[in-house]
Design a protein around this motif. Structure first.
Motif, mmCIF file in Angstrom:
data_model
loop_
_atom_site.group_PDB
_atom_site.id
_atom_site.type_symbol
_atom_site.label_atom_id
_atom_site.label_comp_id
_atom_site.label_asym_id
_atom_site.label_seq_id
_atom_site.Cartn_x
_atom_site.Cartn_y
_atom_site.Cartn_z
ATOM 1 N N SER A 6 8.951 8.536 -41.421
ATOM 2 C CA SER A 6 9.494 7.427 -40.642
ATOM 3 C C SER A 6 9.457 6.159 -41.479
ATOM 4 O O SER A 6 8.454 5.857 -42.134
ATOM 5 C CB SER A 6 8.684 7.240 -39.363
ATOM 6 O OG SER A 6 9.112 6.094 -38.656
ATOM 7 N N GLU A 7 10.540 5.420 -41.461
ATOM 8 C CA GLU A 7 10.643 4.151 -42.191
ATOM 9 C C GLU A 7 10.891 3.047 -41.172
ATOM 10 O O GLU A 7 12.028 2.659 -40.920
ATOM 11 C CB GLU A 7 11.785 4.204 -43.216
ATOM 12 C CG GLU A 7 11.723 5.356 -44.190
ATOM 13 C CD GLU A 7 10.651 5.157 -45.247
ATOM 14 O OE1 GLU A 7 10.140 4.020 -45.363
ATOM 15 O OE2 GLU A 7 10.324 6.129 -45.939
ATOM 16 N N PRO A 8 9.832 2.534 -40.542
ATOM 17 C CA PRO A 8 10.030 1.477 -39.535
ATOM 18 C C PRO A 8 10.603 0.222 -40.162
ATOM 19 O O PRO A 8 10.397 -0.056 -41.354
ATOM 20 C CB PRO A 8 8.618 1.230 -38.993
ATOM 21 C CG PRO A 8 7.813 2.414 -39.423
ATOM 22 C CD PRO A 8 8.424 2.878 -40.708
ATOM 23 N N SER A 9 11.301 -0.533 -39.362
ATOM 24 C CA SER A 9 11.896 -1.774 -39.844
ATOM 25 C C SER A 9 10.843 -2.876 -39.866
ATOM 26 O O SER A 9 10.025 -2.993 -38.955
ATOM 27 C CB SER A 9 13.064 -2.181 -38.951
ATOM 28 O OG SER A 9 13.569 -3.442 -39.335
ATOM 29 N N VAL A 10 10.866 -3.686 -40.924
ATOM 30 C CA VAL A 10 9.933 -4.814 -41.019
ATOM 31 C C VAL A 10 10.442 -6.014 -40.233
ATOM 32 O O VAL A 10 9.763 -7.037 -40.140
ATOM 33 C CB VAL A 10 9.699 -5.215 -42.489
ATOM 34 C CG1 VAL A 10 9.040 -4.084 -43.245
ATOM 35 C CG2 VAL A 10 11.010 -5.610 -43.154
ATOM 36 N N THR A 11 11.639 -5.906 -39.675
ATOM 37 C CA THR A 11 12.188 -6.942 -38.807
ATOM 38 C C THR A 11 12.418 -6.333 -37.432
ATOM 39 O O THR A 11 11.950 -5.247 -37.129
ATOM 40 C CB THR A 11 13.504 -7.496 -39.374
ATOM 41 O OG1 THR A 11 14.499 -6.465 -39.339
ATOM 42 C CG2 THR A 11 13.315 -7.980 -40.798
ATOM 43 N N HIS A 12 13.161 -7.044 -36.593
ATOM 44 C CA HIS A 12 13.465 -6.522 -35.268
ATOM 45 C C HIS A 12 14.641 -5.547 -35.302
ATOM 46 O O HIS A 12 15.164 -5.180 -34.260
ATOM 47 C CB HIS A 12 13.766 -7.677 -34.303
ATOM 48 C CG HIS A 12 12.531 -8.434 -33.911
ATOM 49 N ND1 HIS A 12 11.591 -7.922 -33.051
ATOM 50 C CD2 HIS A 12 12.085 -9.662 -34.277
ATOM 51 C CE1 HIS A 12 10.613 -8.803 -32.890
ATOM 52 N NE2 HIS A 12 10.887 -9.858 -33.624
ATOM 53 N N GLY A 13 15.051 -5.138 -36.485
ATOM 54 C CA GLY A 13 16.141 -4.179 -36.593
ATOM 55 C C GLY A 13 15.661 -2.759 -36.334
ATOM 56 O O GLY A 13 14.519 -2.505 -35.946
ATOM 57 N N GLU A 14 16.560 -1.816 -36.572
ATOM 58 C CA GLU A 14 16.254 -0.415 -36.310
ATOM 59 C C GLU A 14 15.645 0.243 -37.543
ATOM 60 O O GLU A 14 15.949 -0.108 -38.674
ATOM 61 C CB GLU A 14 17.532 0.328 -35.901
ATOM 62 C CG GLU A 14 18.172 -0.204 -34.619
ATOM 63 C CD GLU A 14 19.438 0.548 -34.272
ATOM 64 O OE1 GLU A 14 19.914 1.319 -35.129
ATOM 65 O OE2 GLU A 14 19.949 0.356 -33.166
ATOM 66 N N GLY A 15 14.778 1.222 -37.298
ATOM 67 C CA GLY A 15 14.206 1.997 -38.373
ATOM 68 C C GLY A 15 15.076 3.205 -38.690
ATOM 69 O O GLY A 15 16.125 3.425 -38.085
ATOM 70 N N TYR A 16 14.641 4.004 -39.644
ATOM 71 C CA TYR A 16 15.398 5.189 -40.040
ATOM 72 C C TYR A 16 14.420 6.209 -40.617
ATOM 73 O O TYR A 16 13.207 5.960 -40.721
ATOM 74 C CB TYR A 16 16.485 4.835 -41.052
ATOM 75 C CG TYR A 16 15.970 4.129 -42.288
ATOM 76 C CD1 TYR A 16 15.557 4.854 -43.409
ATOM 77 C CD2 TYR A 16 15.887 2.739 -42.327
ATOM 78 C CE1 TYR A 16 15.077 4.218 -44.529
ATOM 79 C CE2 TYR A 16 15.400 2.092 -43.448
ATOM 80 C CZ TYR A 16 14.998 2.834 -44.542
ATOM 81 O OH TYR A 16 14.515 2.199 -45.651
ATOM 82 N N LEU A 17 14.938 7.344 -40.992
ATOM 83 C CA LEU A 17 14.147 8.414 -41.578
ATOM 84 C C LEU A 17 14.468 8.559 -43.061
ATOM 85 O O LEU A 17 15.627 8.495 -43.458
ATOM 86 C CB LEU A 17 14.435 9.743 -40.878
ATOM 87 C CG LEU A 17 13.988 9.884 -39.423
ATOM 88 C CD1 LEU A 17 14.554 11.166 -38.832
ATOM 89 C CD2 LEU A 17 12.472 9.875 -39.315
ATOM 90 N N GLY A 18 13.450 8.749 -43.852
ATOM 91 C CA GLY A 18 13.633 9.101 -45.248
ATOM 92 C C GLY A 18 13.300 10.579 -45.416
ATOM 93 O O GLY A 18 12.211 11.015 -45.036
ATOM 94 N N VAL A 19 14.232 11.343 -45.964
ATOM 95 C CA VAL A 19 14.051 12.790 -46.096
ATOM 96 C C VAL A 19 14.078 13.140 -47.581
ATOM 97 O O VAL A 19 15.073 12.897 -48.272
ATOM 98 C CB VAL A 19 15.151 13.576 -45.344
ATOM 99 C CG1 VAL A 19 14.856 15.067 -45.402
ATOM 100 C CG2 VAL A 19 15.254 13.101 -43.903
#
Length: 704
Positions: free
Chosen positions: A599-612
């Motif tokens: 999991s790559e959470p966002s450091v801002t109020h934006g959306e996170g994503y997955l690193g595979v």
């Protein structure tokens, strides 16, 4: 000579305070030292109350320096630490802070409201607290202690409970014993009568200032009987709540009310009072009630929360009425679940069975009926009752994975039959712990370091969390067996307890960690689908190649290895995130022996994503992609071994296919009145983030 000594001591104290404040808010000192510096600074207020005003003045000057730097477009990294330090000193202060100093604080804070988030959010919270304390002196301490100690009264129903959940994999028997012993010692200091005397004395000292003769009022309070003390305590709660509600317009009424209470205490005393020189008594903040749980079963959290809710909902002052209510409740429990009228059975039969047995967690379905049996609590007071459960987990990524799973389970249950979250405000806190001692620094890319990925992320997002909480991760193992005096905690353990309380009281800004659902289909079992959740990582290894991957990793630095693989290994389908057109991509990874999804959470109020990352048996052929959803299927009759959040206790074998996607919050759907099996989106659901996140409290939260 005495006058010279008296002048030298305040001067040395001023210099000491200035040096401590300067060291705490400058980058020249190591992060590992600042947590201890912060602790020592707050201890100054406890041990030397006379230095409080000078310390507040130094902090205000430091805050003004930060504001001046902001005007020159310099960094404002120290703003939030100063705000939290300032708030905590005011909360702890046993002496009256001059009005002019409050006005200087207020002016500085108002200038910070133009900053971006999270600085403006922390500044706004501090402004509200300072404003409340300015017009109702002593109210911050008074309300905080009443809530933390769950002191029953007739005017405000604030109850809090701290649940400290520790990972049994990291807590050895000596460490567990030390922790329990320290908490038992702290709990022995929470006698209700003693606490009520302290909060009354502290309120009168701060509210009346020099007009309160502390030695006299202390002796008078100690001589009062239990009923008289209870009446005085109830009157102080009424004065504070009315003062907070009225605000600046009620300041004079508030002071008059405290003066009346002061006179009432003196006249109620039936013993002769000896007069001494007027000195302010340093009344420290007691530790909150903390329930330590070695977290083995995921349901332990649900049962602890429901037990807290049931008990706090039936706190009745009249013992006879309480006994009557409890006897009625026992009869109702013996009867079993309430009978449902036959005419509504057709609709309700379509609901899933959320509550089947009579465990504490399942008794919540009876809460409404049991609360109606209490004639002393009106329906309006029930709705206004506020309970806060502060859940602190101690461990690494593994315990956060367990917390994520438990949180999803709670949300799922509440979406079917809301009871718990209607009565309890859930607050989550995280203290990283490792079994590696502080003398052995964690090396990068090691197993221990990898299991602290979320702690590392929180430290990058929030520097104040990093210097105060992350430093505890390797200090905990050293406390095991250190304390031989069972009458008081050791200094090392006091540091932990005080830091924990500081975190609970000041950590109000949330960092939302996105949760991901994984659907796992077992090989040759079409109907066997396992649904799980993870918060940090998922590792999927091809079973037959796992030993090759391990050998390849060990020998890569010595010589390159080449392994032949016949046929496809993994079939992958995902949506790429860092492209202008997010198209669905499919492919085969013939050489991949494992996939690591992080999991790559966002450091801002934006959306996170997955690193595979796809690990090949030949390391130079490793690849990495970024996505939000992904499906991986083992080919050629191969199977996968899946491990969630690096926790071997959550390992699944013989898996043929996994599908990973963001976890949709069950609370975003509402079931219709006529068909409980049909779900509909809420009217404004398109404006609401439907993805469920685990909200971890920090000091600053994320940036805007």
């Amino acid at each position: 000579m005495d006058n010279v000594t008296e002048k030298v001591q305040p001067l040395s104290m001023e210099v000491n305070l200035r040096n401590m404040v300067k060291a705490l808010f400058e980058n020249s000192h190591a992060s590992s030292e600042k947590g201890m510096l912060r602790w020592n600074l707050h201890n100054k207020v406890q041990s030397h109350p006379s230095c409080t005003v000078a310390l507040v003045r130094k902090l205000v000057k430091q805050l003004q320096k930060c504001i001046d730097k902001l005007q020159m477009c310099e960094s404002h990294v120290h703003v939030i630490p100063i705000l939290h330090t300032l708030y905590y000193v005011v909360l702890q202060s046993p002496v009256v802070i001059p009005v002019k100093l409050y006005q200087s604080m207020y002016g500085c804070l108002m200038r910070l409201l133009i900053l971006p988030l999270p600085h403006s959010a922390v500044a706004l919270s501090t402004v509200k607290s300072i404003r409340t304390e300015l017009f109702t002196p002593g109210s911050l301490y008074h309300r905080r202690v009443i809530a933390e100690q769950s002191l029953k009264n007739d005017h405000v129903n604030l109850q809090e409970r701290v649940f400290l959940l520790a990972d049994p994999e990291l807590f050895s028997d000596p460490l567990e014993a030390t922790m329990r012993a320290d908490l038992e010692v702290s709990s022995s200091l929470r006698d209700p009568l003693v606490l009520k005397r302290k909060v009354v004395l502290r309120l009168l000292q701060l509210g009346l200032g020099s007009f309160c003769h502390s030695p006299t009022i202390q002796q008078a309070l100690e001589s009062l009987g239990e009923q008289s003390l209870e009446a005085i305590f109830q009157e102080t709660v009424l004065a504070v709540e009315q003062g907070v509600q009225k605000g600046p317009e009620g300041w004079r009424d508030y002071i008059d009310h405290l003066q009346m209470i002061y006179t009432q205490v003196l006249t109620s005393c039936d013993k002769a009072i000896g007069y001494e020189n007027n000195t302010v008594y340093p009344i420290t903040m007691p530790y909150p009630e903390i329930n330590f749980i070695l977290w083995n079963d995921e349901e332990d959290l649900w049962n602890a929360l429901t037990t807290f809710t049931l008990r706090s909902s039936f706190d009745i002052d009249d013992k006879s009425q309480r006994a009557s209510v409890q006897s009625k409740n026992l009869k109702e429990l013996n009867k079993g679940p309430p009978q449902i009228p036959q005419r509504s059975m057709s609709n309700l039969s379509k609901r899933r069975n959320a509550f089947k047995d009579t465990k504490p967690g399942n008794q919540l379905s009876l809460m409404d009926e049991k609360m109606e049996s209490s004639s002393t609590i009106s329906s309006s007071s029930r709705e206004q009752r506020s309970h806060t459960a502060r859940i602190v987990v101690m461990g690494d990524d593994r315990i956060l994975g367990k917390l994520a799973s438990a949180y999803c389970s709670i949300r799922e249950k509440e979406s079917k039959h809301i009871r718990l979250t209607k009565k309890i405000n859930l607050q989550f806190y995280y203290i990283p712990v490792t079994d590696v001692e502080a003398s052995v620094p964690l090396q990068p890319n090691t197993t221990e370091q990898a299991r602290l990925s979320i702690a590392s992320f929180l430290g990058k997002v929030d520097s104040w969390y990093d210097v105060n909480i992350n430093i505890l991760q390797s200090a905990m193992p050293r406390t095991a067996g250190m304390n031989t005096n069972h009458n008081k905690p050791s200094e090392q353990n006091l540091f932990f307890l005080d830091t924990l309380n500081y975190y609970l009281r000041c950590g109000i800004q949330k960092v939302n960690l996105p949760l991901y659902k994984v659907m796992m289909t077992r090989s040759n079992e079409v109907s066997s689908v396992i649904e799980e959740v993870f918060v940090s990582s998922l590792e999927a290894d091809v079973a037959e190649f796992k030993h090759l991957k391990d050998k390849s990793a060990k020998s890569y630095n010595r010589r390159k290895r080449s392994v032949e693989v016949f046929g496809g290994v993994m079939s992958v389908s995902y949506t790429q995130v860092f492209v202008s057109k997010r198209e669905q991509l499919k492919g085969v990874c013939p050489m991949a022996c494992s996939a690591v999804i992080t999991s790559e959470p966002s450091v801002t109020h934006g959306e996170g994503y997955l690193g595979v990352r796809f690990n090949s048996v030949n390391l130079e052929e490793n690849t990495k992609i970024f996505t939000k959803t992904i499906s991986i299927k083992a080919m050629e009759n191969r199977t996968l071994v899946v491990c969630l959040d690096k926790d071997f206790r959550r390992t699944y074998s013989n898996i043929q296919r996994i599908e990973v996607s963001p976890y949709v919050d069950p609370g975003c759907n509402i079931r219709t009145r006529f068909s409980m099996s049909i779900t509909k989106d809420l009217p404004l659901s398109k404006y609401v983030d439907k993805i469920l996140s685990l909200p971890i409290n920090t000091f600053s939260g994320v940036t805007s």
